[in-house]
Design a protein around this motif. Sequence first.
Motif, PDB file in Angstrom:
ATOM      1  N   ARG A   1     -27.078  19.868 -81.767  1.00  0.00           N
ATOM      2  CA  ARG A   1     -26.291  20.882 -82.477  1.00  0.00           C
ATOM      3  C   ARG A   1     -27.180  22.103 -82.781  1.00  0.00           C
ATOM      4  O   ARG A   1     -28.392  21.985 -82.998  1.00  0.00           O
ATOM      5  CB  ARG A   1     -25.674  20.328 -83.751  1.00  0.00           C
ATOM      6  CG  ARG A   1     -26.680  19.995 -84.842  1.00  0.00           C
ATOM      7  CD  ARG A   1     -25.972  19.531 -86.103  1.00  0.00           C
ATOM      8  NE  ARG A   1     -25.384  20.648 -86.827  1.00  0.00           N
ATOM      9  CZ  ARG A   1     -25.134  20.615 -88.146  1.00  0.00           C
ATOM     10  NH1 ARG A   1     -25.378  19.522 -88.842  1.00  0.00           N
ATOM     11  NH2 ARG A   1     -24.623  21.664 -88.756  1.00  0.00           N
TER      12      ARG A   1
ATOM     13  N   ASP B   1     -25.690  24.942 -84.729  1.00  0.00           N
ATOM     14  CA  ASP B   1     -25.074  25.810 -85.730  1.00  0.00           C
ATOM     15  C   ASP B   1     -25.819  25.851 -87.056  1.00  0.00           C
ATOM     16  O   ASP B   1     -25.514  26.660 -87.917  1.00  0.00           O
ATOM     17  CB  ASP B   1     -23.617  25.403 -85.964  1.00  0.00           C
ATOM     18  CG  ASP B   1     -23.514  23.944 -86.387  1.00  0.00           C
ATOM     19  OD1 ASP B   1     -24.476  23.188 -86.151  1.00  0.00           O
ATOM     20  OD2 ASP B   1     -22.483  23.557 -86.959  1.00  0.00           O
TER      21      ASP B   1
ATOM     22  N   SER C   1     -22.549  33.302 -87.370  1.00  0.00           N
ATOM     23  CA  SER C   1     -21.673  32.352 -86.695  1.00  0.00           C
ATOM     24  C   SER C   1     -20.961  32.949 -85.482  1.00  0.00           C
ATOM     25  O   SER C   1     -20.366  32.225 -84.703  1.00  0.00           O
ATOM     26  CB  SER C   1     -20.638  31.778 -87.675  1.00  0.00           C
ATOM     27  OG  SER C   1     -19.838  32.807 -88.205  1.00  0.00           O
TER      28      SER C   1
ATOM     29  N   GLY D   1     -22.600  34.104 -83.140  1.00  0.00           N
ATOM     30  CA  GLY D   1     -23.519  33.748 -82.058  1.00  0.00           C
ATOM     31  C   GLY D   1     -24.229  34.940 -81.440  1.00  0.00           C
ATOM     32  O   GLY D   1     -25.264  34.790 -80.792  1.00  0.00           O
TER      33      GLY D   1
ATOM     34  N   HIS E   1     -20.158  24.544 -77.187  1.00  0.00           N
ATOM     35  CA  HIS E   1     -21.517  24.277 -77.675  1.00  0.00           C
ATOM     36  C   HIS E   1     -22.488  25.318 -77.140  1.00  0.00           C
ATOM     37  O   HIS E   1     -23.255  25.926 -77.886  1.00  0.00           O
ATOM     38  CB  HIS E   1     -21.987  22.880 -77.258  1.00  0.00           C
ATOM     39  CG  HIS E   1     -23.448  22.647 -77.523  1.00  0.00           C
ATOM     40  ND1 HIS E   1     -24.440  22.965 -76.597  1.00  0.00           N
ATOM     41  CD2 HIS E   1     -24.100  22.182 -78.608  1.00  0.00           C
ATOM     42  CE1 HIS E   1     -25.623  22.679 -77.116  1.00  0.00           C
ATOM     43  NE2 HIS E   1     -25.447  22.195 -78.329  1.00  0.00           N
TER      44      HIS E   1
ATOM     45  N   GLY F   1     -21.818  28.758 -78.542  1.00  0.00           N
ATOM     46  CA  GLY F   1     -22.302  28.805 -79.922  1.00  0.00           C
ATOM     47  C   GLY F   1     -21.721  29.949 -80.729  1.00  0.00           C
ATOM     48  O   GLY F   1     -22.435  30.593 -81.487  1.00  0.00           O
ATOM     49  N   SER F   2     -20.426  30.203 -80.572  1.00  0.00           N
ATOM     50  CA  SER F   2     -19.818  31.343 -81.254  1.00  0.00           C
ATOM     51  C   SER F   2     -18.433  31.004 -81.767  1.00  0.00           C
ATOM     52  O   SER F   2     -17.573  30.583 -80.995  1.00  0.00           O
ATOM     53  CB  SER F   2     -19.706  32.521 -80.272  1.00  0.00           C
ATOM     54  OG  SER F   2     -18.861  33.522 -80.804  1.00  0.00           O
TER      55      SER F   2
ATOM     56  N   GLU G   1     -16.786  27.793 -91.699  1.00  0.00           N
ATOM     57  CA  GLU G   1     -18.236  27.974 -91.549  1.00  0.00           C
ATOM     58  C   GLU G   1     -18.861  28.565 -92.805  1.00  0.00           C
ATOM     59  O   GLU G   1     -19.960  28.184 -93.206  1.00  0.00           O
ATOM     60  CB  GLU G   1     -18.545  28.922 -90.378  1.00  0.00           C
ATOM     61  CG  GLU G   1     -18.477  28.292 -89.005  1.00  0.00           C
ATOM     62  CD  GLU G   1     -19.414  27.113 -88.857  1.00  0.00           C
ATOM     63  OE1 GLU G   1     -20.612  27.251 -89.180  1.00  0.00           O
ATOM     64  OE2 GLU G   1     -18.940  26.042 -88.431  1.00  0.00           O
TER      65      GLU G   1
END
Lengths: 666, 666
Positions: B51, B53, B409, B411, B614, B617-618, B634
């Motif tokens: 992960r 995030d 978040s 990305g 994944h 990532g955004s 988030e």
Amino acid sequence: MGEVQTDHLAHERGRAEFDVEAMKIVWAGSKQAFDLSDRMARVVASDPVFRKDNRAMLGRKELFKNTMRKAAHAWKRIIELRLSEEEASRFRAFVDEPAFTDLHWGMFVPAIKGQGTDEQQQKWLPLAYKMQIVGCYAQTELGHGSNVQGLETTATFDPKSDEFVINSPTLTSSKWWPGGLGKASTHAVVYARLIIGNQHHGVHGFIVQLRSLDNHVPLPGITVGDIGMKFGNGAYNTMDNGVLRFDNVRIPRNQMLMRVSQVTREGRFVQSNVPRQLIYGTMVYVRQTIVSDASIALSRAVCVATRYSAVRRQFGAKNGGLETQVIDYKTQQNRLFPLLASAYAFRFVGEWLKWLYTDVTQRLQAKDFSTLPEAHACTAGLKSLTTSFTADGIEECRKLCGGHGYLFSSGLPELFAAYVPSCTYEGDNYILQLQVARILMKTVSQLGSGVQPVGTTAYLGRVEHLMQCQCSVQKAEDWLKPSTIQEAFEARATRMAVACAQKLSTMPNQEEGFAELSADLVEVAIAHCQLIVVSKFIEKLQQDIPGKGVRKQLEVLCNVYALSLLHKHQGDFLATGSITPEQASLANDQLRHLYDQVRPNAVALVDAFNYTDHYLGSVLGRYDGNVYPKLYEEAWKDPLNDSDVPDGYNEYLRPMLKQQLHLARL
Amino acid sequence: MGEVQTDHLAHERGRAEFDVEAMKIVWAGSKQAFDLSDRMARVVASDPVFRKDNRAMLGRKELFKNTMRKAAHAWKRIIELRLSEEEASRFRAFVDEPAFTDLHWGMFVPAIKGQGTDEQQQKWLPLAYKMQIVGCYAQTELGHGSNVQGLETTATFDPKSDEFVINSPTLTSSKWWPGGLGKASTHAVVYARLIIGNQHHGVHGFIVQLRSLDNHVPLPGITVGDIGMKFGNGAYNTMDNGVLRFDNVRIPRNQMLMRVSQVTREGRFVQSNVPRQLIYGTMVYVRQTIVSDASIALSRAVCVATRYSAVRRQFGAKNGGLETQVIDYKTQQNRLFPLLASAYAFRFVGEWLKWLYTDVTQRLQAKDFSTLPEAHACTAGLKSLTTSFTADGIEECRKLCGGHGYLFSSGLPELFAAYVPSCTYEGDNYILQLQVARILMKTVSQLGSGVQPVGTTAYLGRVEHLMQCQCSVQKAEDWLKPSTIQEAFEARATRMAVACAQKLSTMPNQEEGFAELSADLVEVAIAHCQLIVVSKFIEKLQQDIPGKGVRKQLEVLCNVYALSLLHKHQGDFLATGSITPEQASLANDQLRHLYDQVRPNAVALVDAFNYTDHYLGSVLGRYDGNVYPKLYEEAWKDPLNDSDVPDGYNEYLRPMLKQQLHLARL
């Protein structure tokens, strides 16, 4: 300037051909402004509470705690030192850390001042001035940015209790982004749709208390928090940008800001006779400060890049001697010096905008709205132009420092990350240029009808001349004449505007045509705004400028600014026939010669910004040029260097090296 | 693609006019490459250890510990799954976190392979392949970046002990920047000046052990650590870029990499007959991978911006209906679609560079060095062009997402911060373009002498035609002809090169002239490199491209790429008379029409990149478009939201609000 032991840039400073102290006054605007700024910068720099170099190492909670500490300490010092409003504002600026107090002073207080009735001002402003309450400005929502009319939060009048009931009817109506909202603010000016009965009456501002003044706990019906990490390290993460939801939150009727519109006890919606144009006056003010901040941010980056370009040596060693200073390379000069010139250009256009704001305010008081649309568009365009250019310019300065610019300790990554939101807030930069384009298209379409263009569009009144004039440049030096430069920029902007207007006029639907051509229209607006900056620089040079050699330096910078723009946008100039390919080439030759004149003065020209090492916050930009020992020293402060063998070696690295991963718990 | 509940972009996907699955194969290069990539991406995405995030919330130590954990886990999985070298490499790429293993596999191993003797390879490679040692590549120094000949670290041969003694004679000679050096590496290939007696023999590579293989403690005489935080949050801070100093560190003579040069037992310096050009072959390889990575980074950013532009609505609501999707605005299209087209363009030029590397390698084996200088320059130029454009393009995509693009978040901030070093490493982008310009000037100067230009400079052989040809475009559609586009780009590049060469030839000193004109020369090089990318896109379209509507889409994208470049650089085209102002205007009209054709296919065109949620990532770029609920979710994960009342309220905020600051300890 910190303690200077050896000045590694002394040689550079010795080469300057002008009076740096006099230039400092020019940059600051006046001797008085310089003294004030200089004094405040030193007070902040000498106070250990305001250190900034540890921001990258603090987790989010510690970072925010530190911001509160700085804000409280700043406030304490402001009171102790009995600072004036202007001094306090400079003081906070030199603390150089985005904080909830920015929104309190910069948005919450002005909103009440601008939109509150006298009674409301008397009630709320004293509380705010003493910081007995902390306020923010809650406009944007999760699903709604620039479009204020699209906001979904509701304020429904309840005639029984004489209250408004505030609600967040959807997820996308959650207030989102307001600075200071997440953790610090006790109050907010909240923008919501006013509903009376079944009638909607547009979006208005309401003062809403969010947290208890006893223990800071959110009040019933209020959900409030921080929206999480943002771009970069340190940077804007010191700010508690917030999310806010309302579940039947009740406020008294007199907390609607009622200067422009009122709701009566009976639930009648009434418009006052206060002209709505006043809000445009406020926007002119806010955008003027943004332009002024652009020149500061850009000049900081340029100061770092210039000093380090003089320190750094790369290639070109002859007979085992020293390598060449990178500032001596033409490619470096060609990237750096236009940025240096732009910093000065933005400074002067910012100065002019201050005058414009005063002018607009006086006219508004005299109920003269004639110049307002043009002034409003012009500030919008300049906000867009200067912030976009500055954001790119900071990143270019970072690249100009080579690999070391990528280190946090260079100060440039954080400056960039903290600066870029300027391109989006207070109007997305593209949307703003479309506003400028709209005024330009309107102005062009009225040219035949005898309406005289005003303010920065006045040149369009000479459309006939500008459509057919020919640039007289025959040799490179001819490009040094201000009137030649000015006319070339005027011709380009005029011809682009006219061409677009003609294209528009052939389209069946004006609104659709405007949308269809919007990319071209943005280019027209940019050409217009660049002309404004060039013109204001040229005007500045017509003023009295004291100090040995100072005027000469500014003339060189003005020419660098104009000719580097001309080269970058030569497509516009050529396509419109404003200059010939030969003249474009001569402009470029002249630009190279100008770089030779900037070179010996470059370090002194950035010294004139008078930034302390604390404010600059950059190892590469140190005043004394003692870069490498300090970079080395900084490195060892990273927490990773607390131990020779890193945490996690035994769990992860050792099993891998020892081929025992199958036994490891990962 | 993650669990898709409601696909908020289903309508967009339904509008696509081509076979997305077929386009995925084209993007991947082959069915096989697609399958491999798809499989690896899914394995990584489904593994909770990988992960990403939470990176913004980890302090530096935890962040690096986590990187070691991921590296060890990745290695474990690679062994368990018995992945091939290619699979392992893709696997690591999808972990998507800069790590010391990148340098181990990407620089340490190749350095030994390329510069080590057979004997050295047999000794060191098995250790490296099993990761019993971890290595890095220690070239750059605190005071020395691109200029390898300026390195100060010394390796002095001691004939008595048959050893080299490695020293860091100055502070600026400290090794600085090498990835993996700070905390993870046990070994390094160290570049140092070879000294035998009093004689200097240039810079060579030496294998030096840095840390004990038992407990990872640095060996005597070695000072090693991390150089501290870099740009951004997460991003490259997962990498332990290091500082390294030597104090009389002794290594056996056989740890100098001796494929090209040797030192004998007696201390004689001997050059082998292995051609030195081989190192250029390696550079072609490394830069080819950088170009390929540029298309990946750019396409990720474009994927996020495109999907979110389809999700986001702003203004334009009619009769209380939905607001307009921002992707429908021409200004948005005009910024976004050229980036989309560029991602595809870079993908195909990267593919071609793979072929070029194979070709160069075969020729080198046959001792044919004739194409090497051109191939070397061409890869340098393309590295420069694609990385600069990609860095700017990522930031533009971030701005295209409005305010929310500024959130971690989204990305995009991390993608940008992790990507920008590409502009500086493996050759600063400006220095590289000057290398290209040098080849171009040489080629032009030899045109009269019958030397036929090769490879990507072949078009200069048609200089007579290209100097006087006239573009035949009369209406907007004429710009759709590949040969028309190609010739316009060839004419522009040729004429700019010839003009510069002529200017150079009038200068008394060629080297000084080159330095003086270097800013212009960079523009010449860029024109040449843009031509290469355009040409390779056009060539790609001449291949067999299966799948319904796929070729048509690529034709549109190729035209968008070329015409948007032409508009951006119209100054070059007009100044050289390669096209007329009317033709420039027609190109722009055609570009607008092309945007209409891209619009319905935009989301499908980014789906074709086949990125998992994944990897992307955004939150803004989610496949299902379910952006707002996830953004909201988030936000609450930020540590600042652990408590309603922030840490520090009692110490700092409360005393301020209660007017008791004078009593507070700040």
